[in-house]
Design an enzyme around this catalytic site. Sequence first.
Site, PDB file in Angstrom:
ATOM      1  N   VAL A  47       1.786   5.088   0.737  1.00  0.00           N
ATOM      2  CA  VAL A  47       1.331   4.789   2.090  1.00  0.00           C
ATOM      3  C   VAL A  47       1.143   3.278   2.211  1.00  0.00           C
ATOM      4  O   VAL A  47       1.071   2.556   1.220  1.00  0.00           O
ATOM      5  CB  VAL A  47      -0.004   5.479   2.434  1.00  0.00           C
ATOM      6  CG1 VAL A  47       0.121   6.995   2.412  1.00  0.00           C
ATOM      7  CG2 VAL A  47      -1.111   5.019   1.491  1.00  0.00           C
ATOM      8  N   SER A  48       1.060   2.818   3.458  1.00  0.00           N
ATOM      9  CA  SER A  48       0.601   1.459   3.710  1.00  0.00           C
ATOM     10  C   SER A  48      -0.764   1.585   4.362  1.00  0.00           C
ATOM     11  O   SER A  48      -1.157   2.661   4.826  1.00  0.00           O
ATOM     12  CB  SER A  48       1.568   0.708   4.631  1.00  0.00           C
ATOM     13  OG  SER A  48       1.492   1.220   5.949  1.00  0.00           O
ATOM     14  N   THR A  49      -1.494   0.510   4.414  1.00  0.00           N
ATOM     15  CA  THR A  49      -2.839   0.585   4.993  1.00  0.00           C
ATOM     16  C   THR A  49      -2.795   1.025   6.443  1.00  0.00           C
ATOM     17  O   THR A  49      -3.708   1.684   6.930  1.00  0.00           O
ATOM     18  CB  THR A  49      -3.530  -0.779   4.891  1.00  0.00           C
ATOM     19  OG1 THR A  49      -2.676  -1.791   5.453  1.00  0.00           O
ATOM     20  CG2 THR A  49      -3.818  -1.124   3.442  1.00  0.00           C
ATOM     21  N   SER A  50      -1.704   0.705   7.137  1.00  0.00           N
ATOM     22  CA  SER A  50      -1.604   1.087   8.548  1.00  0.00           C
ATOM     23  C   SER A  50      -1.154   2.527   8.723  1.00  0.00           C
ATOM     24  O   SER A  50      -1.270   3.096   9.797  1.00  0.00           O
ATOM     25  CB  SER A  50      -0.611   0.172   9.274  1.00  0.00           C
ATOM     26  OG  SER A  50       0.689   0.314   8.729  1.00  0.00           O
ATOM     27  N   GLN A  51      -0.626   3.131   7.662  1.00  0.00           N
ATOM     28  CA  GLN A  51      -0.075   4.478   7.768  1.00  0.00           C
ATOM     29  C   GLN A  51      -1.039   5.564   7.315  1.00  0.00           C
ATOM     30  O   GLN A  51      -0.815   6.732   7.572  1.00  0.00           O
ATOM     31  CB  GLN A  51       1.199   4.598   6.931  1.00  0.00           C
ATOM     32  CG  GLN A  51       2.374   3.804   7.483  1.00  0.00           C
ATOM     33  CD  GLN A  51       3.552   3.815   6.525  1.00  0.00           C
ATOM     34  OE1 GLN A  51       3.374   3.974   5.327  1.00  0.00           O
ATOM     35  NE2 GLN A  51       4.744   3.645   7.052  1.00  0.00           N
TER      36      GLN A  51
END
Length: 224
Positions: free
Chosen positions: A12-16
Amino acid sequence: MSKRALISYIRVSTSQQGRSGLGIEAQRETLTRFAEAEGFEFLKEFVEVETGKGADALDRRPQLSAALAAARKAKCHVAVAKLDRLSRDVHFISGLMVHKVPFVVAELGPDVDPFMLHLFAAFNEREAKEIGRRTKAALAAAKARGATLGNPRLAEARESAADAVRASADRHAANVLPIIREARKAGATTLREIADVLNARGVSTARGGQWYATSVRNMMARAT
């Protein structure tokens, strides 16, 4: 009958993390259901949280490198919930194949061969580029109308539209690429023969048209 081993990889990314279908728990649940249905068991889980760009470089994905090493040691597959959790870049996917560690993609099933993974990756890459092109066009049109491009509602609408395009692309690929795989297994080796199979089954291209040797070649070329 003993269960087959797997190494799970979640990205994941922090925004996801809070987005539906992309969060850690959603991926873990998808992988768990897949393992239970197909008779696998997980030896270890690796979770990658990205916070910046350059995420498609393997040296910036330490957890993926660790997952590859663990799978080589255990002589088993690495499992991901969706192919784009590895990458949306077909060259990156090809590079991973060099490590000779096979991958299992839960949403695609346990029997998808490397050729099909390349095709799915190529399709995702093309759709990502198309989304980028449409987004730039939409922003240019909004700017021409005098809209404030930093408007949160515009950003939200843009993200929603991109999600819709990706979902549509995923559904289309899920229908088309398994048919190509079946056609190849049945002896359709030329581009024309594959196109004929797709057209005979009433499968349209992503743009709603018929398949030709050139359109099949263009899709397959992205997987090389």
